[in-house]
Each structure stands twice: as structure tokens, then as C-alpha cells.
Design a protein around this motif. Structure first.
Motif, PDB file in Angstrom:
ATOM      1  N   GLY A  93       0.817  -1.208   0.000  1.00  0.00           N
ATOM      2  CA  GLY A  93       0.000   0.000   0.000  1.00  0.00           C
ATOM      3  C   GLY A  93       0.848   1.252   0.000  1.00  0.00           C
ATOM      4  O   GLY A  93       2.038   1.229   0.326  1.00  0.00           O
ATOM      5  N   GLN A  94       0.212   2.363  -0.374  1.00  0.00           N
ATOM      6  CA  GLN A  94       0.850   3.673  -0.322  1.00  0.00           C
ATOM      7  C   GLN A  94      -0.028   4.617   0.475  1.00  0.00           C
ATOM      8  O   GLN A  94      -1.260   4.524   0.432  1.00  0.00           O
ATOM      9  N   MET A  95       0.600   5.554   1.204  1.00  0.00           N
ATOM     10  CA  MET A  95      -0.148   6.555   1.952  1.00  0.00           C
ATOM     11  C   MET A  95       0.519   7.914   1.793  1.00  0.00           C
ATOM     12  O   MET A  95       1.694   8.079   2.130  1.00  0.00           O
ATOM     13  N   SER A  96      -0.206   8.874   1.269  1.00  0.00           N
ATOM     14  CA  SER A  96       0.238  10.260   1.187  1.00  0.00           C
ATOM     15  C   SER A  96      -0.837  11.125   1.817  1.00  0.00           C
ATOM     16  O   SER A  96      -2.026  10.989   1.488  1.00  0.00           O
ATOM     17  N   LEU A  97      -0.431  12.015   2.712  1.00  0.00           N
ATOM     18  CA  LEU A  97      -1.384  12.792   3.494  1.00  0.00           C
ATOM     19  C   LEU A  97      -1.415  14.244   3.034  1.00  0.00           C
ATOM     20  O   LEU A  97      -0.363  14.864   2.825  1.00  0.00           O
ATOM     21  N   PRO A 186      -3.359   3.450  14.318  1.00  0.00           N
ATOM     22  CA  PRO A 186      -1.961   3.896  14.300  1.00  0.00           C
ATOM     23  C   PRO A 186      -1.012   2.782  14.752  1.00  0.00           C
ATOM     24  O   PRO A 186      -1.147   2.252  15.856  1.00  0.00           O
ATOM     25  N   THR A 187      -0.077   2.428  13.882  1.00  0.00           N
ATOM     26  CA  THR A 187       0.819   1.295  14.118  1.00  0.00           C
ATOM     27  C   THR A 187       2.261   1.753  13.914  1.00  0.00           C
ATOM     28  O   THR A 187       2.563   2.484  12.972  1.00  0.00           O
ATOM     29  N   ALA A 188       3.129   1.304  14.783  1.00  0.00           N
ATOM     30  CA  ALA A 188       4.521   1.757  14.796  1.00  0.00           C
ATOM     31  C   ALA A 188       5.308   1.150  13.645  1.00  0.00           C
ATOM     32  O   ALA A 188       6.030   0.159  13.797  1.00  0.00           O
ATOM     33  N   THR A 189       5.146   1.738  12.466  1.00  0.00           N
ATOM     34  CA  THR A 189       5.895   1.351  11.278  1.00  0.00           C
ATOM     35  C   THR A 189       6.566   2.588  10.699  1.00  0.00           C
ATOM     36  O   THR A 189       6.197   3.726  11.021  1.00  0.00           O
ATOM     37  N   ALA A 190       7.509   2.376   9.802  1.00  0.00           N
ATOM     38  CA  ALA A 190       8.183   3.505   9.148  1.00  0.00           C
ATOM     39  C   ALA A 190       7.175   4.361   8.389  1.00  0.00           C
ATOM     40  O   ALA A 190       7.281   5.596   8.360  1.00  0.00           O
ATOM     41  N   LEU A 191       6.173   3.710   7.781  1.00  0.00           N
ATOM     42  CA  LEU A 191       5.144   4.437   7.046  1.00  0.00           C
ATOM     43  C   LEU A 191       4.382   5.386   7.962  1.00  0.00           C
ATOM     44  O   LEU A 191       4.097   6.528   7.612  1.00  0.00           O
ATOM     45  N   GLY A 195       7.194  11.825   8.569  1.00  0.00           N
ATOM     46  CA  GLY A 195       6.623  13.161   8.574  1.00  0.00           C
ATOM     47  C   GLY A 195       5.955  13.586   9.865  1.00  0.00           C
ATOM     48  O   GLY A 195       5.359  14.666   9.927  1.00  0.00           O
ATOM     49  N   LYS A 196       6.043  12.776  10.927  1.00  0.00           N
ATOM     50  CA  LYS A 196       5.384  13.110  12.193  1.00  0.00           C
ATOM     51  C   LYS A 196       6.434  13.455  13.253  1.00  0.00           C
ATOM     52  O   LYS A 196       7.420  12.737  13.408  1.00  0.00           O
ATOM     53  N   ASP A 197       6.184  14.542  14.007  1.00  0.00           N
ATOM     54  CA  ASP A 197       7.076  14.883  15.106  1.00  0.00           C
ATOM     55  C   ASP A 197       6.684  14.103  16.362  1.00  0.00           C
ATOM     56  O   ASP A 197       5.664  13.402  16.387  1.00  0.00           O
ATOM     57  N   GLU A 198       7.506  14.209  17.419  1.00  0.00           N
ATOM     58  CA  GLU A 198       7.272  13.425  18.637  1.00  0.00           C
ATOM     59  C   GLU A 198       5.924  13.757  19.271  1.00  0.00           C
ATOM     60  O   GLU A 198       5.240  12.855  19.798  1.00  0.00           O
ATOM     61  N   GLU A 199       5.530  15.006  19.235  1.00  0.00           N
ATOM     62  CA  GLU A 199       4.252  15.403  19.833  1.00  0.00           C
ATOM     63  C   GLU A 199       3.075  14.751  19.111  1.00  0.00           C
ATOM     64  O   GLU A 199       2.130  14.264  19.740  1.00  0.00           O
ATOM     65  N   THR A 200       3.155  14.713  17.798  1.00  0.00           N
ATOM     66  CA  THR A 200       2.082  14.088  17.016  1.00  0.00           C
ATOM     67  C   THR A 200       2.007  12.592  17.294  1.00  0.00           C
ATOM     68  O   THR A 200       0.925  12.029  17.479  1.00  0.00           O
ATOM     69  N   VAL A 201       3.156  11.933  17.334  1.00  0.00           N
ATOM     70  CA  VAL A 201       3.187  10.500  17.627  1.00  0.00           C
ATOM     71  C   VAL A 201       2.602  10.229  19.010  1.00  0.00           C
ATOM     72  O   VAL A 201       1.800   9.302  19.197  1.00  0.00           O
TER      73      VAL A 201
END
Length: 245
Positions: A93-97, A186-191, A195-201
Motif C-alpha cells: 500500500g501507499q499513503m500520502s497525506l 496507528p501502528t509503529a511502522t516507518a510508514l 513526517g510526524k514529530d514526537e508530539e504528534t506520535v
């Protein structure tokens, strides 16, 4: 019905992330595994080496999920190597936000090609070739329930995946083949981290009642259940997200 002792699984997108962990999990369950990848041969080799080092059987095959000739060749390779196909897990799959108003349509077209056309092509081959008692497992997303801004294009492609999954389950009547989809949160993968900072994660991790991100192992367990001998779950979308909507 497969009367041989070894069941065979094809995992598209099987060289990294959830796909790789699923390949390793099914191999541990005794499946002979075909690891499909699009570009990174080294990662695919690592996945195969990890499986064989643990005593499993695996090969890797490069193929574009949206190319029907390439997918036909992938299934041919699985049948030649292991004698047939029992389970197909379409994890590519591909994901672009981006907000809808800003999403580049070329980016959307690339997502659509992999996520929708790719699912359709993989499922078409699977519907023709999976043996009785087998399973077809697609990937959706829990974003469809969460309705998060910025995910419009990605969620649209996965809405199509859910439609394909539910209808194909009914079209497979009489074949003894289940068709389901897994919709991770939300799953801890590279995908996910891209593009997410620590606060967003941290914000994503705090949302589920279980108060953490999912892991590839969490999702692989769900796939393994759907691929296993318990064969009564059919035509469903399993939202594996720790309790989110």
C-alpha cells in the motif's frame, strides 16, 4: 481443498513493516511463504533469510501489484515453488497525506493505482487460484472510522478496498474461501512515523483506551487468525486499533 501437509501464503508488500511481520508469523505457523516486493530486493532477501534461519520455507518475488501480468507470474512462481496457494495477504500500500484541497492529483493517482487497482488485481488472481479452505486478506484502515483531516485521499482508496472485500466474499460462494480485511489503527511502522514529530506520535499513542501505538506483531496476529483453520469469519473488516472508533 488442499490435501498436502504444507499450506502456502503469498504476502504482497512482504519485505517490510506489517507485511514482513505477517510473513514471519505465517511462516512460524508452518506456511511456506512467498514474499512479494516492489523495489527493495535487499529487504526482501532479509525477510526470506530471517524466515529460513528460523526453520521456515520462503522465496521472494518482485512484482507490481497493479500489473496483472506481473501478478499472474507471482502466483505462477508460488505454485511452481510450493504446489499451490492457500492464503493471499495483500499488505502492499501507499499513503500520502494532505487536505483534499491541496492533494496533488498525480499523488492521488499513484495511491489509487497501488491501493485500489492493486487490491483488485491481487484479489482477481487470488479468486481464481486460492485452494478450498483458503483465505484472502486485504488491508484497510481505521481512519475510515476516525475521519481524520488530511487523510481524504488515502481513506478514499481504502473505502474501495472494503467494498471489494465485502462483495468478493459473496462472489466466492461455494468455493470455501473466506475474504476479509484488517483495518489497523496507528501502528509503529516507518510508514506511520514518516513526517510526524514526537508530539504528534504521542497524541496518536494516547488515543486508544490501551494507550499505545499498535505494533506490526499486533496486526500480524489478526492476520494469522484470519488465515488459520478457524474459517467462520467471512466478509468482515476487523478494526485492529486498540479500541478506537
Amino acid at each position: 481443498m488442499n490435501t498436502t501437509s504444507t499450506r502456502v501464503a503469498i504476502i504482497t508488500g512482504g519485505s517490510r513493516g506489517i507485511g514482513r511481520r505477517t510473513a514471519e508469523r505465517l511462516a512460524a505457523d508452518g506456511f511456506a511463504v512467498v514474499v512479494n516486493y516492489a523495489r527493495n530486493e535487499a529487504e526482501a532477501k532479509e525477510a526470506v533469510d530471517a524466515i529460513t534461519a528460523a526453520g521456515g520455507r520462503a522465496i521472494s518475488v518482485r512484482a507490481d501489484v497493479a500489473d496483472e501480468a506481473a501478478m499472474g507470474a507471482l502466483f505462477d512462481a508460488a505454485e511452481e515453488a510450493f504446489g499451490g496457494v492457500d492464503v493471499v495477504v495483500n499488505a502492499a500500500g501507499q499513503m500520502s497525506l494532505s487536505p483534499l484541497v491541496d492533494l496533488d492529483l498525480e499523488v492521488f493517482d499513484r495511491m489509487f493505482r497501488t491501493n485500489v487497482r492493486g487490491t483488485f488485481v491481487v484479489n482477481q488472481q487470488a479468486a481464481r487460484r486460492v485452494r478450498g479452505g483458503g483465505a484472502i486478506i486485504n488491508f484497510s484502515t481505521s481512519v475510515l472510522g476516525l475521519l481524520l483531516p488530511g487523510y481524504t485521499g488515502y481513506a478514499a482508496t481504502k473505502g474501495a478496498v472494503e467494498a471489494v472485500t465485502r462483495i468478493l466474499a459473496r462472489e466466492m460462494r461455494g468455493r470455501d474461501v473466506s475474504v476479509n480485511a484488517v483495518a489497523p489503527g496507528p501502528t509503529a511502522t516507518a510508514l506511520f512515523f514518516e513526517g510526524k514529530d514526537e508530539e504528534t506520535v504521542a497524541r496518536f499513542a494516547a488515543q486508544p483506551p490501551l494507550e499505545r501505538l499498535g505494533t506490526p506483531d499486533d496486526i500480524a496476529e489478526v492476520v494469522a487468525f484470519l488465515a488459520g483453520p478457524g474459517h467462520w469469519v467471512n466478509g468482515q473488516v476487523i478494526r485492529a486499533n486498540g479500541g478506537l472508533a
